[in-house]
Design an enzyme around this catalytic site. Structure first.
Site, mmCIF file in Angstrom:
data_model
loop_
_atom_site.group_PDB
_atom_site.id
_atom_site.type_symbol
_atom_site.label_atom_id
_atom_site.label_comp_id
_atom_site.label_asym_id
_atom_site.label_seq_id
_atom_site.Cartn_x
_atom_site.Cartn_y
_atom_site.Cartn_z
ATOM 1 C CG ASP A 168 -1.999 50.361 104.678
ATOM 2 O OD1 ASP A 168 -3.159 50.735 104.435
ATOM 3 O OD2 ASP A 168 -1.688 49.650 105.666
ATOM 4 C CD GLU A 223 -4.418 51.238 108.016
ATOM 5 O OE1 GLU A 223 -5.500 51.845 107.888
ATOM 6 O OE2 GLU A 223 -4.308 50.037 107.771
HETATM 7 N N1 LIG Z 1 -5.990 55.748 115.782
HETATM 8 C C1 LIG Z 1 -6.590 55.600 114.618
HETATM 9 N N2 LIG Z 1 -6.719 54.391 114.090
HETATM 10 C C2 LIG Z 1 -7.335 54.231 112.914
HETATM 11 C C3 LIG Z 1 -7.854 55.350 112.213
HETATM 12 N N3 LIG Z 1 -8.395 54.870 111.063
HETATM 13 C C4 LIG Z 1 -8.219 53.538 111.057
HETATM 14 N N4 LIG Z 1 -7.574 53.133 112.177
HETATM 15 C C5 LIG Z 1 -7.199 51.800 112.575
HETATM 16 O O1 LIG Z 1 -6.209 51.265 111.715
HETATM 17 C C6 LIG Z 1 -6.243 49.843 111.820
HETATM 18 C C7 LIG Z 1 -6.061 49.246 110.461
HETATM 19 O O2 LIG Z 1 -6.020 47.882 110.626
HETATM 20 P P1 LIG Z 1 -5.872 46.877 109.422
HETATM 21 O O3 LIG Z 1 -6.699 47.352 108.243
HETATM 22 O O4 LIG Z 1 -6.165 45.502 109.944
HETATM 23 O O5 LIG Z 1 -4.401 46.996 108.936
HETATM 24 P P2 LIG Z 1 -3.038 46.888 109.761
HETATM 25 O O6 LIG Z 1 -3.257 46.460 111.165
HETATM 26 O O7 LIG Z 1 -2.296 48.148 109.553
HETATM 27 O O8 LIG Z 1 -2.341 45.715 108.989
HETATM 28 P P3 LIG Z 1 -1.663 45.769 107.559
HETATM 29 O O9 LIG Z 1 -2.201 46.967 106.836
HETATM 30 O O10 LIG Z 1 -2.066 44.505 106.912
HETATM 31 O O11 LIG Z 1 -0.219 45.898 107.805
HETATM 32 C C8 LIG Z 1 -7.600 49.487 112.445
HETATM 33 O O12 LIG Z 1 -7.384 49.023 113.763
HETATM 34 C C9 LIG Z 1 -8.342 50.798 112.490
HETATM 35 O O13 LIG Z 1 -9.184 50.919 113.631
HETATM 36 C C10 LIG Z 1 -7.713 56.635 112.804
HETATM 37 O O14 LIG Z 1 -8.141 57.660 112.266
HETATM 38 N N5 LIG Z 1 -7.090 56.723 114.008
#
Ligand SMILES: Nc1nc2c(ncn2[C@@H]2O[C@H](COP(=O)(O)OP(=O)(O)OP(=O)(O)O)[C@@H](O)[C@H]2O)c(=O)[nH]1
Length: 381
Positions: free
Chosen positions: A252, A296
């Site tokens: 992740d 992610e």
């Molecule tokens: N650009 C992009 N962003 C994505 C996609 N799928 C998910 N995200 C973003 O990934 C982010 C995940 O955020 P969180 O689940 O809070 O996790 P994080 O900020 O990585 O924090 P931790 O996992 O706790 O380290 C969110 O802002 C989602 O909008 C994608 O396909 N493209």
């Protein structure tokens, strides 16, 4: 050859499909015209034909050929356009289908080989065009055949209006007619078989594309969650047979929300693609599997892998990611990932997923940018 033809057909523009239909049907029309002409002028054959009717039938054939030539000339400059050409397609389908139906009716629609050719024409139509124009053409052809039947029942015309009864009464002539019918039937059947094979090759190719799409993550091109689950089930079964452990790693991206918030969503997508490329480059191909589960979150499935080996793989990826620069070359940034993995023996897929998830949670909870792996021994026999 079949697959190549199927590929050519699926990538052709609407105009090229029309041109192909005209290129295939025109020689056929000319051949039928030539055979009719030969039969009409041959003293041993012409007495068995209704010469006036057979000659009259040449006009629709000529007309259809001219219309098709006109349509071909009209679509030629548009041959590279992807826009649909609904009217031109329908016109070509109707002229070809209608003309073949007339030819079929001439020598008795249900007992003469041209009906086989009519089946082939509809098959070619399905290969080249949408179902709509082919369905309309089929309906028109059927209406013509039914109208013919109605006329026969009402006594307006004979069942095979182009042939004289003497053809069936004279033993030598009816024998020759049977031989001719067999020849046309066998060659027509061979062509139909070839067409059916191309049609099936095209279906196979579409099925393959669909299968690939349904197992691929659209953003990164990696395997998707469905593909990972299938591979995991297969791996659990293989592990039980061989006794050698496998490793499932959940990955992740850390603080990915910040990447999106700072650099924008598009840049976030680029990072996810880059991460996907890096994971793919870091695994053993084709045995290992790198997948994107969504957002992610990524995963690795490493068959026949012990704890120390899994550690080496994960460490190598973490180091490669630390070297990777994302974003604008003038203001590049790096990202980190947390990894949690389970090295599994005698577990179910569910246990493997749960344990890998718990290890990922541990990696996040203890500061991120780290690898937590654990060996688990399940109780599955
Ligand atoms: N650009 C992009 N962003 C994505 C996609 N799928 C998910 N995200 C973003 O990934 C982010 C995940 O955020 P969180 O689940 O809070 O996790 P994080 O900020 O990585 O924090 P931790 O996992 O706790 O380290 C969110 O802002 C989602 O909008 C994608 O396909 N493209």
């Amino acid at each position: 050859m079949r697959a190549r033809m199927a590929h050519l057909l699926s990538s052709a523009t609407p105009a090229r499909r029309i041109l192909l239909a005209v290129a295939v049907s025109l020689p056929f029309f000319l051949l039928v015209l030539f055979i009719h002409e030969q039969a009409l002028s041959h003293p041993a054959v012409s007495p068995y034909l209704d010469t006036a009717l057979v000659r009259a039938m040449q006009w629709p054939m000529l007309g259809a050929s001219l219309i098709n030539l006109g349509v071909a000339a009209w679509v030629w400059p548009r041959r590279d356009d992807a826009a649909p050409l609904a009217c031109a397609t329908l016109l070509v389908c109707l002229t070809i289908g209608g003309t073949y139906t007339l030819i079929t009716i001439l020598s008795g629609p249900y007992t003469s080989p041209p009906s086989l050719v009519l089946g082939g024409v509809l098959l070619v139509g399905l290969l080249l065009f949408d179902r709509r124009p082919v369905a309309i053409t089929f309906a028109v052809c059927m209406a013509m055949l039914l109208a013919h039947d109605a006329g026969v029942l009402a006594g307006w015309w004979a069942y095979a209006p182009g042939l004289r009864p003497a053809l069936f009464q004279d033993p030598a002539a009816s024998e020759a007619w049977r031989g001719w019918r067999t020849f046309v039937f066998v060659s027509g059947f061979a062509v139909l078989l070839g067409l059916a094979m191309v049609l099936f090759a095209r279906l196979d190719a579409l099925h393959g594309q669909l299968d690939t799409l349904s197992h691929t993550d659209a953003l990164t091109g990696l395997a998707n969650r469905r593909r990972l689950m299938e591979a995991l089930e297969a791996e659990v079964a293989r592990q039980r047979r061989t006794g050698r452990p496998f490793c499932l790693v959940m990955i992740d991206a850390d603080h990915f929300k910040r990447v999106n918030d700072t650099w924008g969503h598009l840049q976030g997508d680029m990072v996810l693609r880059g991460l996907g490329r890096l994971l793919l480059a870091g695994v053993r191909s084709p045995t290992d599997l790198a997948a994107r589960l969504g957002g992610e979150e990524f995963a690795l499935l490493l068959p026949d892998t012990r704890l120390d080996e899994a550690e080496v793989v994960c460490q190598r990826m973490r180091e490669a990611l630390a070297r990777e620069r994302f974003g604008d070359p003038l203001a590049p940034f790096t990202i980190t990932v947390s990894m949690g993995g389970a090295v599994c023996s005698s577990t179910t897929s569910h246990q493997a997923l749960r344990e890998a998830d718990q290890q990922l949670y541990l990696a996040k909870a203890t500061g991120r940018n780290r690898i937590c792996l654990r060996t688990i021994l399940g109780a599955v026999a």
